[in-house]
Write a protein that holds these residues in place. Structure first.
Motif: not given
Lengths: 144, 390
Positions: B37-59
């Motif tokens: 929603x912060x992309x003020x002119x809008x974005x179709x999420x299908x345009x996101x081709x690569x995803x990197x998510x940080x997570x340490x895995x606590x627990x």
């Protein structure tokens, strides 16, 4: 809760019990703990065992306060409350991380002389893990 | 190969804190949707081709295929996705991976983010988990904790440079003051020097007020090729430089414990790429997991000479309005430290600072044009630095 497995612990017993360092035949640096690639010259080198004196000085220290120790040290925490851990710089120039034991508060200072002693470290899976701690070198009073 | 320039077009972050009513994927979705929603002119999420998510895995909740859990929940199924684990620097490195994906030309749009849920895990398990991003075999088996490792750095810093416990407490007071006006901070309250100094000891010389809290939270950042940025937003923020580095895992084997070499090297690389100097930085978010870490960061990042971090604090130079405001968000100390979400959370703050869109004006660094983020994993085993420009 297995932290360092018994086989892994056993593999390092010469270091943990007898303070055996590994001297790089290429550059002469003592690697402690043992490595395959020398910490200093970064070469895949041959190493020869070198017994360390166990004498050194406190390089830095902290006191782990009661209530904040890792869970596997909770038994020690229950008995002793807080306990000090230090980086000790050995006579041979390398540094090692270990607990300080048999101490008075005034012994905890940078440059204080310490020596290695054999102690119980903690117990896990009903196996007592032994290793080295360091205690202050006291100036003994000469007998009258 | 020519590298593509990269722009940030949307950022999102949940409140950091003890968030009991949301699961991991729900936290991530909240941050992700805010970034979209912060992309003020809008974005179709299908345009996101690569995803990197940080997570340490606590627990140790979902360790295997974590990235699939997250992308599935937010409607990104099909994108290539990767969980990145570098302890407390996980999402800082996720950010760098997303930048590299776009700058290499592999994709036009990528997502970086982070998520951590630490408060719904039994206390003993968190205590176990937190200590194992440092050296296990020697430091941890000496009964060492994370606070303890940073305490070793603090004692030595005090010895060599005359740094005092008061200097540590000054970091805490400054960051709590900033965090008190951050609606997304974990600990939104001020403290005093006296209170910080008198709080319970955790690992001498570090007291409770020298340590960051254990937080839940998530953050997300959408990046794209710079020449496409204006299609998505009128206020892109550009990635001017970035650098990552490693140091020896165990602190006791480092030549100097009063500096974190991975920070020094990562910063040097980022400054060089951005063609800027430390004195050009207008605002910075640095990794203050413990107060001494912020003082060491001033020195490692070149904000002051070695050993002069305490003096920089005394002069008030790192407060908002000072020469180089540090941690206007409240930092890890007050904003909170959901381990895997911290790195992209820093990017969220700096992007808003550079856009002039910080929600409360007393926290806005006025006229900031160049910002820096500094995200360190564990006791310095890994560090990543980003330099952003308006």
């Amino acid at each position: 809760m297995a932290h360092v497995s018994i086989p892994s612990y056993w593999k390092t017993l010469p270091q943990r019990y007898c303070l055996i360092g590994m001297k790089c035949k290429n550059c002469g640096t003592i690697n402690f703990p043992a490595r395959e690639i020398c910490i200093s010259c970064k070469q895949k080198s041959e190493f020869e065992p070198k017994k360390l004196s166990g004498r050194g000085k406190i390089y830095s220290y902290t006191v782990i306060a009661a209530g904040s120790a890792p869970p596997e040290f909770s038994e020690q925490e229950k008995l002793a409350g807080s306990f000090p851990v230090a980086i000790v710089e050995l006579e041979e120039g390398l540094r090692i991380c270990a607990q300080i034991t048999d101490y008075e508060e005034e012994d905890l200072k940078i440059e204080a002389e310490v020596e290695a002693v054999f102690r119980k470290i903690y117990e896990e899976d009903k196996v007592i893990r032994y290793g080295l701690k360091f205690r202050p070198v006291k100036k003994r009073k000469s007998l009258p | 190969m020519t590298l593509q320039k990269v722009a940030i077009i949307g950022v999102g972050q949940t409140r950091f804190g003890n968030i009991i009513d949301k699961k991991a994927e729900e936290l991530f979705a909240e941050a992700f949707l805010e970034a979209v929603n912060d992309v003020d002119k809008g974005i179709d999420i299908s345009e996101i081709q690569e995803v990197y998510i940080g997570n340490s895995g606590v627990g140790g909740g979902q360790l295997g295929n974590f990235s699939s859990l997250m992308t599935d929940y937010v409607g990104l199924t099909g994108a290539s996705a990767l969980r990145i684990e570098n302890a407390c620097a996980s999402s800082g490195f996720a950010m760098r991976a997303a930048i590299l994906a776009v700058s290499s030309g592999v994709c036009d749009v990528a997502l970086a983010g982070g998520e951590e849920k630490m408060n719904d895990t039994p206390r003993n398990r968190v205590r176990y988990w937190l200590g194992i991003s440092g050296d296990m075999e020697w430091e941890r088996l000496s009964g060492m904790t994370f606070a303890g490792v940073f305490a070793l750095m603090a004692i030595r810093h005090m010895h060599e440079y005359g740094t005092k416990r008061e200097h540590l407490a000054m970091v805490s007071v400054k960051n709590h003051k900033n965090g008190a006006s951050n609606p997304k901070a974990h600990l939104q309250r001020e403290t005093t020097l006296e209170r910080a100094l008198a709080s319970p000891m955790i690992a001498y010389p570090l007291t409770l007020f020298d340590c960051c809290p254990i937080s839940d939270g998530a953050s997300a950042v959408i990046v794209c090729k710079a020449d496409l940025a204006k299609k998505y937003t009128d206020t892109p923020v550009y990635v001017a430089g970035h650098g990552g580095s490693t140091d020896r895992l165990s602190v006791f084997q480092r030549d100097d414990v009063t500096s974190i070499n991975s920070s020094v090297v990562a910063a040097k690389r980022a400054y060089k790429m951005a063609s800027v100097k430390p004195e050009d930085i207008d605002v910075a978010e640095v990794h203050d997991c413990f107060t001494i870490a912020e003082i060491i960061a001033y020195e490692d990042l070149g904000f002051c000479p070695k050993g002069k971090g305490g003096k920089l604090l005394e002069e008030g130079q790192t407060e908002i309005g000072g020469k180089i405001p540090v941690n206007p968000s409240g930092g890890l100390k007050s904003k909170g430290h959901p381990v895997g979400a911290t790195g992209t959370g820093q990017i969220y703050e700096i992007v808003n600072q550079l856009r002039g869109s910080v929600e409360k004006k007393n926290r806005q660094v006025s006229g900031a044009e160049i910002g820096l983020t500094h995200n360190t994993g564990g006791s310095g085993g890994t560090t990543v630095v980003h330099i952003l420009k308006r």
